[in-house]
Write an enzyme that holds these catalytic residues in place. Structure first.
Site, short mmCIF file in Angstrom:
data_model
loop_
_atom_site.label_atom_id
_atom_site.label_comp_id
_atom_site.label_asym_id
_atom_site.label_seq_id
_atom_site.Cartn_x
_atom_site.Cartn_y
_atom_site.Cartn_z
N HIS A 1 25.00 36.11 -4.74
CA HIS A 1 25.18 34.84 -5.45
C HIS A 1 25.71 35.11 -6.85
O HIS A 1 25.16 35.95 -7.57
CB HIS A 1 23.85 34.09 -5.53
CG HIS A 1 23.97 32.76 -6.21
ND1 HIS A 1 24.59 31.67 -5.61
CD2 HIS A 1 23.58 32.34 -7.43
CE1 HIS A 1 24.56 30.65 -6.45
NE2 HIS A 1 23.96 31.04 -7.56
N THR B 1 15.98 33.07 2.19
CA THR B 1 14.87 32.27 2.71
C THR B 1 15.37 30.84 2.87
O THR B 1 16.53 30.54 2.61
CB THR B 1 13.68 32.29 1.73
OG1 THR B 1 14.06 31.64 0.51
CG2 THR B 1 13.22 33.71 1.44
N GLY C 1 36.78 37.08 2.10
CA GLY C 1 36.08 38.26 2.58
C GLY C 1 36.24 39.50 1.72
O GLY C 1 36.27 40.62 2.23
N ARG D 1 27.49 27.91 3.84
CA ARG D 1 26.69 26.97 4.62
C ARG D 1 25.25 27.01 4.14
O ARG D 1 24.71 28.09 3.87
CB ARG D 1 26.72 27.34 6.11
CG ARG D 1 28.06 27.22 6.78
CD ARG D 1 28.43 25.79 7.06
NE ARG D 1 27.47 25.14 7.94
CZ ARG D 1 27.35 23.82 8.08
NH1 ARG D 1 28.13 23.02 7.38
NH2 ARG D 1 26.47 23.30 8.91
N ILE D 2 24.64 25.83 4.03
CA ILE D 2 23.20 25.77 3.79
C ILE D 2 22.52 25.94 5.15
O ILE D 2 22.78 25.19 6.09
CB ILE D 2 22.80 24.44 3.13
CG1 ILE D 2 23.43 24.35 1.73
CG2 ILE D 2 21.28 24.32 3.04
CD1 ILE D 2 23.19 23.03 1.03
N LEU D 3 21.67 26.94 5.25
CA LEU D 3 21.09 27.32 6.53
C LEU D 3 19.75 26.63 6.76
O LEU D 3 18.98 26.41 5.82
CB LEU D 3 20.92 28.84 6.58
CG LEU D 3 22.23 29.62 6.47
CD1 LEU D 3 21.97 31.08 6.16
CD2 LEU D 3 23.05 29.48 7.76
N SER E 1 23.79 38.35 -8.37
CA SER E 1 22.51 38.78 -7.80
C SER E 1 22.63 38.95 -6.29
O SER E 1 23.24 38.11 -5.61
CB SER E 1 21.41 37.73 -8.06
OG SER E 1 21.30 37.40 -9.43
N GLU F 1 14.75 28.42 1.01
CA GLU F 1 15.06 27.84 -0.30
C GLU F 1 16.44 28.31 -0.73
O GLU F 1 16.70 29.52 -0.80
CB GLU F 1 14.01 28.26 -1.33
CG GLU F 1 14.28 27.68 -2.71
CD GLU F 1 13.36 28.23 -3.79
OE1 GLU F 1 13.63 27.97 -4.97
OE2 GLU F 1 12.38 28.91 -3.45
N ASN G 1 22.07 37.97 0.87
CA ASN G 1 23.15 37.13 0.34
C ASN G 1 23.51 37.63 -1.05
O ASN G 1 22.70 38.27 -1.73
CB ASN G 1 22.69 35.67 0.27
CG ASN G 1 23.81 34.73 -0.20
OD1 ASN G 1 24.95 34.87 0.25
ND2 ASN G 1 23.49 33.81 -1.08
N ASP H 1 19.30 29.87 -2.42
CA ASP H 1 19.40 30.91 -3.46
C ASP H 1 18.04 31.24 -4.07
O ASP H 1 17.95 31.61 -5.24
CB ASP H 1 20.38 30.47 -4.57
CG ASP H 1 21.77 30.20 -4.03
OD1 ASP H 1 22.19 30.90 -3.09
OD2 ASP H 1 22.44 29.28 -4.53
#
Length: 217
Positions: free
Chosen positions: A110, A142, A13, A92-94, A137, A144, A108, A146
């Site tokens: 990245h 969305t 964090g 996590r992939i959302l 970045s 997709e 997000n 990243d």
């Protein structure tokens, strides 16, 4: 009235701490309503508790599917009625249902100069490809991975003696500068997402977003 935000984390964090620090200093007029983690052991939950922020842990392993976890996560988030959801190392992939629910109000960060190096192990991949610069970045989320519209990037030179660890340290420093700035833009109404394109002060941003120039070298 401060701008309501919910932060999602999976680990230490440090970006959450940057947001907390800037809000306490008065540089960022946000109210972090809650910090939620998919790991009860995440150190970021301790950071939040120390700052008097409500915390929740929701173990994704206890759910039968990705969709079930995301549905439960949405219920926890929405009780706080945030105007922005901030992913700060949330690993996590959302699902599409989740990302659609928060479309235009979820950011997000990245560790690469998107669209390069989506996914994991970005620092090592940049070194293996002989990149001369690397960075970080902030982007809208969305469905997709990243792949949402980029808001702001910061870069650092890759030195001959850099390792994945040294690059990670340099990129972390940049993260703590540009993520609070991006959140500030959104919370003050300067940053929006229109038809899949990031806009700052009503002007469409380039596909790689703004470039933060006071970057580390």
């Amino acid at each position: 009235m401060s701008f309501p935000v919910v932060v999602l984390i999976s680990g230490s964090g440090s970006n959450l701490q940057a947001l907390i620090d800037q809000s306490l200093q008065g540089d960022l007029d946000i109210d972090i309503k809650a910090v939620i983690s998919n790991k009860a052991s995440a150190f970021g939950l301790e950071r939040a508790s120390k700052a008097g922020i409500p915390t929740h842990s929701l173990d994704h392993k206890q759910f039968e599917s990705r969709e079930a976890f995301d549905q439960a996560l949405m219920q926890v988030i929405d009780q706080y009625q945030p105007k922005l959801v901030v992913l700060a190392g949330f690993m996590r992939i959302l699902t599409e249902q989740f990302t659609r629910h928060y479309e235009g109000r979820m950011l997000n960060i990245h560790p690469s100069l998107l669209p390069k190096y989506k996914g994991l192990n970005t620092h090592q991949r940049a070194l293996e490809d002989g990149e001369t610069e690397h960075g970080v970045s902030v982007h809208f989320v969305t469905s997709e991975l990243d792949g949402g519209a980029v808001v702001l990037q910061a870069a650092t030179d890759v030195q001959a003696d850099d390792t994945a660890d040294s690059l990670a340290q340099k990129v972390h420093t940049l993260e703590h500068i540009i993520y609070p700035l991006s959140v500030k833009w959104f919370s003050t109404g300067r940053l929006t997402l229109e038809n899949g394109i990031a806009n700052l002060d009503g002007q469409a941003l380039p596909t790689t977003g703004m470039r933060y120039h006071n970057a580390l070298t």
